[in-house]
Write a protein that holds these residues in place. Structure first.
Motif, PDB file in Angstrom:
ATOM      1  N   ASN A  93       0.848  -1.193   0.000  1.00 26.12           N
ATOM      2  CA  ASN A  93       0.000   0.000   0.000  1.00 26.12           C
ATOM      3  C   ASN A  93       0.886   1.246   0.000  1.00 26.12           C
ATOM      4  O   ASN A  93       1.790   1.359   0.813  1.00 26.12           O
ATOM      5  N   ILE A  94       0.629   2.172  -0.911  1.00 24.53           N
ATOM      6  CA  ILE A  94       1.402   3.420  -0.954  1.00 24.53           C
ATOM      7  C   ILE A  94       1.047   4.221   0.290  1.00 24.53           C
ATOM      8  O   ILE A  94      -0.026   4.823   0.367  1.00 24.53           O
ATOM      9  N   TRP A  95       1.925   4.215   1.285  1.00 24.20           N
ATOM     10  CA  TRP A  95       1.566   4.838   2.560  1.00 24.20           C
ATOM     11  C   TRP A  95       2.309   6.161   2.791  1.00 24.20           C
ATOM     12  O   TRP A  95       1.811   7.027   3.518  1.00 24.20           O
ATOM     13  N   GLY A  96       3.486   6.344   2.198  1.00 21.98           N
ATOM     14  CA  GLY A  96       4.270   7.567   2.438  1.00 21.98           C
ATOM     15  C   GLY A  96       3.785   8.712   1.570  1.00 21.98           C
ATOM     16  O   GLY A  96       4.530   9.221   0.735  1.00 21.98           O
ATOM     17  N   THR A  97       2.520   9.099   1.746  1.00 22.69           N
ATOM     18  CA  THR A  97       1.892  10.059   0.834  1.00 22.69           C
ATOM     19  C   THR A  97       1.929  11.477   1.394  1.00 22.69           C
ATOM     20  O   THR A  97       0.885  12.115   1.575  1.00 22.69           O
ATOM     21  N   ASP A  98       3.113  11.959   1.685  1.00 21.87           N
ATOM     22  CA  ASP A  98       3.252  13.327   2.177  1.00 21.87           C
ATOM     23  C   ASP A  98       4.576  13.890   1.661  1.00 21.87           C
ATOM     24  O   ASP A  98       5.494  13.136   1.323  1.00 21.87           O
TER      25      ASP A  98
ATOM     26  N   THR B 192       6.656   2.889  -0.143  1.00 22.19           N
ATOM     27  CA  THR B 192       5.549   2.267  -0.873  1.00 22.19           C
ATOM     28  C   THR B 192       5.147   0.916  -0.318  1.00 22.19           C
ATOM     29  O   THR B 192       4.065   0.419  -0.640  1.00 22.19           O
ATOM     30  N   GLY B 193       5.988   0.292   0.498  1.00 21.74           N
ATOM     31  CA  GLY B 193       5.690  -1.049   0.951  1.00 21.74           C
ATOM     32  C   GLY B 193       6.248  -2.103   0.011  1.00 21.74           C
ATOM     33  O   GLY B 193       6.968  -1.798  -0.943  1.00 21.74           O
ATOM     34  N   GLY B 194       5.881  -3.347   0.271  1.00 24.82           N
ATOM     35  CA  GLY B 194       6.469  -4.475  -0.456  1.00 24.82           C
ATOM     36  C   GLY B 194       5.862  -4.690  -1.826  1.00 24.82           C
ATOM     37  O   GLY B 194       5.067  -5.612  -2.026  1.00 24.82           O
ATOM     38  N   ILE B 195       6.225  -3.855  -2.771  1.00 24.31           N
ATOM     39  CA  ILE B 195       5.715  -3.962  -4.137  1.00 24.31           C
ATOM     40  C   ILE B 195       6.704  -4.751  -4.995  1.00 24.31           C
ATOM     41  O   ILE B 195       7.871  -4.393  -5.094  1.00 24.31           O
ATOM     42  N   ALA B 196       6.203  -5.810  -5.611  1.00 23.29           N
ATOM     43  CA  ALA B 196       7.039  -6.645  -6.479  1.00 23.29           C
ATOM     44  C   ALA B 196       6.596  -6.509  -7.925  1.00 23.29           C
ATOM     45  O   ALA B 196       5.596  -5.861  -8.230  1.00 23.29           O
ATOM     46  N   PHE B 197       7.393  -7.102  -8.807  1.00 26.85           N
ATOM     47  CA  PHE B 197       7.098  -7.266 -10.237  1.00 26.85           C
ATOM     48  C   PHE B 197       7.320  -6.011 -11.090  1.00 26.85           C
ATOM     49  O   PHE B 197       7.363  -6.125 -12.306  1.00 26.85           O
ATOM     50  N   ILE B 198       7.454  -4.826 -10.500  1.00 29.00           N
ATOM     51  CA  ILE B 198       7.761  -3.644 -11.313  1.00 29.00           C
ATOM     52  C   ILE B 198       9.135  -3.824 -11.958  1.00 29.00           C
ATOM     53  O   ILE B 198       9.327  -3.549 -13.146  1.00 29.00           O
ATOM     54  N   GLY B 199      10.103  -4.290 -11.167  1.00 31.52           N
ATOM     55  CA  GLY B 199      11.446  -4.517 -11.675  1.00 31.52           C
ATOM     56  C   GLY B 199      11.543  -5.692 -12.627  1.00 31.52           C
ATOM     57  O   GLY B 199      12.566  -5.871 -13.297  1.00 31.52           O
TER      58      GLY B 199
END
Length: 338
Positions: A192-197, A261-268
């Motif tokens: 989850n995109i949490w660092g939204t500041d 952003t948290g544990g986001i995979a597969f973009i790379g």
């Protein structure tokens, strides 16, 4: 020297990706739980918006959009570096455990280390880098054989094992934690995109402004590393030094991204493959496309995810997994056939 037609093709692709990014950004600014009319975007940006419009756009939407773009770019370049280093199409910072290493470090830091709120955003990328780097070192050690040398396929298998083990460790850490802290780490795990500041943007921006141009500068080294080891040594390349420097770069880019952003995979995984299929395997050509492609994929995923279910939406990490997991399986089956 690159043929002019190839350079022209690259510029056309970059222009298309840039236009798609602008279109997706505008869609992201106008849609959501508190929608903004399309014809109000320019007046708001020029300072003629209402208090509510200014708050929604400048305090909520724009920081999230910028964080998503920057993080997608960082994850995509990190994946491209790892694929070049390992000569393995399956390498991705999320799949091989680097993101999980960063996540465990962030979880331990968040649960057990007291820190003042205004320093929190700036310390997180450093903490994530330490965790990700230690994980990368262990993965490299376990996938190295003295007789055979570095084993790219084994690296993916070891990395997947580390990723699962570290995700399990995070669950153990949060089992006895306070509800608020459990919610934070659960959001991290789901991507989850949490660092939204704005402070989070200033925290990761220096990492990206330094490391992405550095990667572009090192593109020719990645071309050489993609060859066999004897060929790379034959042209005078210091393999250990170049691999270590580029590994550090990949880890730092992934850590800075997942810290917000948290544990986001597969973009790379996705961005480098799509870029190579469009322009070819030469790093100088595909790396700029990778940068825009990564930002665009994550931005589209987040825009879709947060508009599918009100008010919290679906985490971007889940949307990217729905796209990337089938593609990963396809590549895995192709590797086995080869």
């Amino acid at each position: 020297m690159m043929h002019p037609s190839v350079v022209r093709k690259q510029r056309i692709i970059l222009a298309i990706l840039f236009c798609l990014t602008i279109i997706t950004t505008v869609i992201g600014m106008t849609t959501g739980y508190a929608p903004i009319a399309f014809n109000r975007i320019l007046p708001i940006l020029s300072g003629d918006g209402t208090f509510k419009e200014d708050f929604v756009l400048f305090s909520i939407r724009l920081p999230r959009i910028l964080i998503t773009l920057l993080s997608g770019m960082a994850l995509a370049v990190s994946g491209a570096i790892l694929q070049g280093l390992t000569r393995n199409d399956l390498a991705d910072p999320g799949i091989i455990g680097i993101n999980s290493g960063a996540g465990v470090a962030i979880a331990v830091f968040y649960l057990f280390v007291p820190v003042e709120a205004h320093y929190f955003a700036f310390v997180l990328p450093i903490v994530a880098f330490i965790g990700a780097f230690l994980t990368a070192i262990f993965i490299y050690i376990f996938s190295y054989n003295k007789r055979v040398g570095f084993q790219p396929v084994k690296l993916v298998l070891v990395g997947v094992g580390f990723s699962m083990a570290l995700s399990g460790a995070m669950i153990v850490f949060i089992s006895g934690a306070e509800r608020e802290k459990v919610d934070f780490i659960s959001k991290w795990l789901s991507g989850n995109i949490w660092g939204t500041d704005w402070p989070f943007i200033w925290a990761i921006l220096p990492w990206i402004l330094v490391l992405i141009p550095f990667t572009l500068f090192k593109s020719n080294r990645l071309n050489i590393l993609a060859l066999s080891e004897p060929s790379a040594i034959g042209v005078g390349l210091n393999l250990k030094k170049e691999r270590f420097v580029l590994l550090l770069t990949a880890v730092a880019l992934a850590a800075s991204a997942v810290s917000v952003t948290g544990g986001i995979a597969f973009i790379g995984l996705l961005a480098p493959h799509l870029a190579k299929s469009l322009i070819g395997p030469r790093s100088q050509l595909y790396m700029p496309i990778v940068i825009l492609m990564g930002g665009l994929i994550l931005l589209i995923s987040d825009t879709i995810g947060r508009n599918l279910a009100d008010p919290d939406g679906i985490p971007a990490g889940i949307v990217t997994a729905l796209i990337g997991a089938p593609y990963f399986l396809y590549l895995l089956l192709r590797e086995k056939r080869v």
